[in-house]
Design a protein around this motif. Structure first.
Motif, PDB file in Angstrom:
ATOM      1  N   UNK A 147      -0.877  -2.397   9.030  1.00 59.40           N
ATOM      2  CA  UNK A 147       0.413  -1.963   9.145  1.00 59.40           C
ATOM      3  C   UNK A 147       0.809  -2.102  10.684  1.00 59.40           C
ATOM      4  N   UNK A 148       2.039  -2.803  10.768  1.00 57.08           N
ATOM      5  CA  UNK A 148       2.913  -2.897  12.136  1.00 57.08           C
ATOM      6  C   UNK A 148       4.007  -1.839  11.956  1.00 57.08           C
ATOM      7  N   UNK A 158       0.813  -1.088   0.164  1.00 55.32           N
ATOM      8  CA  UNK A 158      -0.020  -0.207   0.035  1.00 55.32           C
ATOM      9  C   UNK A 158       0.820   1.264   0.020  1.00 55.32           C
ATOM     10  N   UNK A 159       2.301   1.055   0.155  1.00 53.90           N
ATOM     11  CA  UNK A 159       3.169   2.313   0.205  1.00 53.90           C
ATOM     12  C   UNK A 159       3.242   3.023  -1.215  1.00 53.90           C
ATOM     13  N   UNK A 160       3.904   2.295  -1.894  1.00 59.46           N
ATOM     14  CA  UNK A 160       4.381   2.763  -3.351  1.00 59.46           C
ATOM     15  C   UNK A 160       3.653   1.637  -4.353  1.00 59.46           C
ATOM     16  N   UNK A 166      10.455  -2.117   3.367  1.00 56.92           N
ATOM     17  CA  UNK A 166      10.502  -2.695   4.580  1.00 56.92           C
ATOM     18  C   UNK A 166       9.325  -2.520   5.258  1.00 56.92           C
ATOM     19  N   UNK A 167       8.225  -2.074   4.819  1.00 53.90           N
ATOM     20  CA  UNK A 167       7.017  -1.854   5.475  1.00 53.90           C
ATOM     21  C   UNK A 167       6.646  -3.364   5.885  1.00 53.90           C
ATOM     22  N   UNK A 168       5.814  -3.364   7.253  1.00 50.73           N
ATOM     23  CA  UNK A 168       5.597  -4.688   7.725  1.00 50.73           C
ATOM     24  C   UNK A 168       4.027  -4.633   8.073  1.00 50.73           C
ATOM     25  N   UNK A 194      -3.177  -0.364   5.263  1.00 46.16           N
ATOM     26  CA  UNK A 194      -3.253  -1.887   5.283  1.00 46.16           C
ATOM     27  C   UNK A 194      -3.188  -2.466   4.075  1.00 46.16           C
ATOM     28  N   UNK A 195      -2.979  -3.578   3.809  1.00 44.38           N
ATOM     29  CA  UNK A 195      -3.022  -4.515   2.710  1.00 44.38           C
ATOM     30  C   UNK A 195      -4.420  -4.661   2.421  1.00 44.38           C
TER      31      UNK A 195
END
Length: 147
Positions: free
Chosen positions: A109-110, A78-80, A100-102, A117-118
């Motif tokens: 989102x962690x 969901x970031x880029x 490195x999004x978790x 979120x996904x």
């Protein structure tokens, strides 16, 4: 008129060509989609192929079976929009290899840089009894296919 090709013109030309290829690759990366994502439908096989709770990779989505049934998450960050977020079995989290999004098992989102979120997507069973994920149909976070 001077026919010499100056060093300044040569360097300018080199940087222009380099810039063109970098721009073309960046644009291609940001707009790329896998074949299944373009189609929007991913078949995972029959529900009995997934008897235990677990996380299963498809081309464009993750299928998750928990105590309540099946749900699916779009594997695009969901970031880029990096194409494939990976599952880390040992830590029980999804990780984007680009920045490195978790994400948690439910797609939450962690750790950033992702802020969203996904996307949870629709899971159904087709006429042949196969689990099918529709990437074009976003569903509420708690949706499950009970089988």
């Amino acid at each position: 008129m001077d026919n010499k090709f100056s060093r300044r013109k040569f360097i300018s030309l080199c940087f222009s060509i380099l810039g063109f290829f970098l721009f073309k690759d960046a644009l291609s990366f940001l707009t790329s989609k896998t074949g299944d994502e373009q189609e929007g439908m991913i078949s995972f096989g029959r529900p009995e192929d997934y008897p235990a709770p677990g996380v299963y990779k498809g081309n464009g989505a993750w299928l998750v079976r928990d105590a309540r049934g099946f749900f699916a998450l779009n594997s695009r960050c969901s970031h880029l929009g990096c194409s494939v977020v990976e599952w880390d079995e040992g830590r029980g989290i999804f990780i984007c290899p680009c920045h490195n999004s978790k994400y948690g098992l439910d797609g939450s989102v962690l750790e950033g840089p992702a802020a969203a979120p996904l996307k949870p997507v629709q899971v159904t069973v087709d006429g042949k009894g196969n689990i099918v994920v529709d990437l074009k149909q976003q569903v509420p976070k708690d949706s499950r296919l009970a089988v």
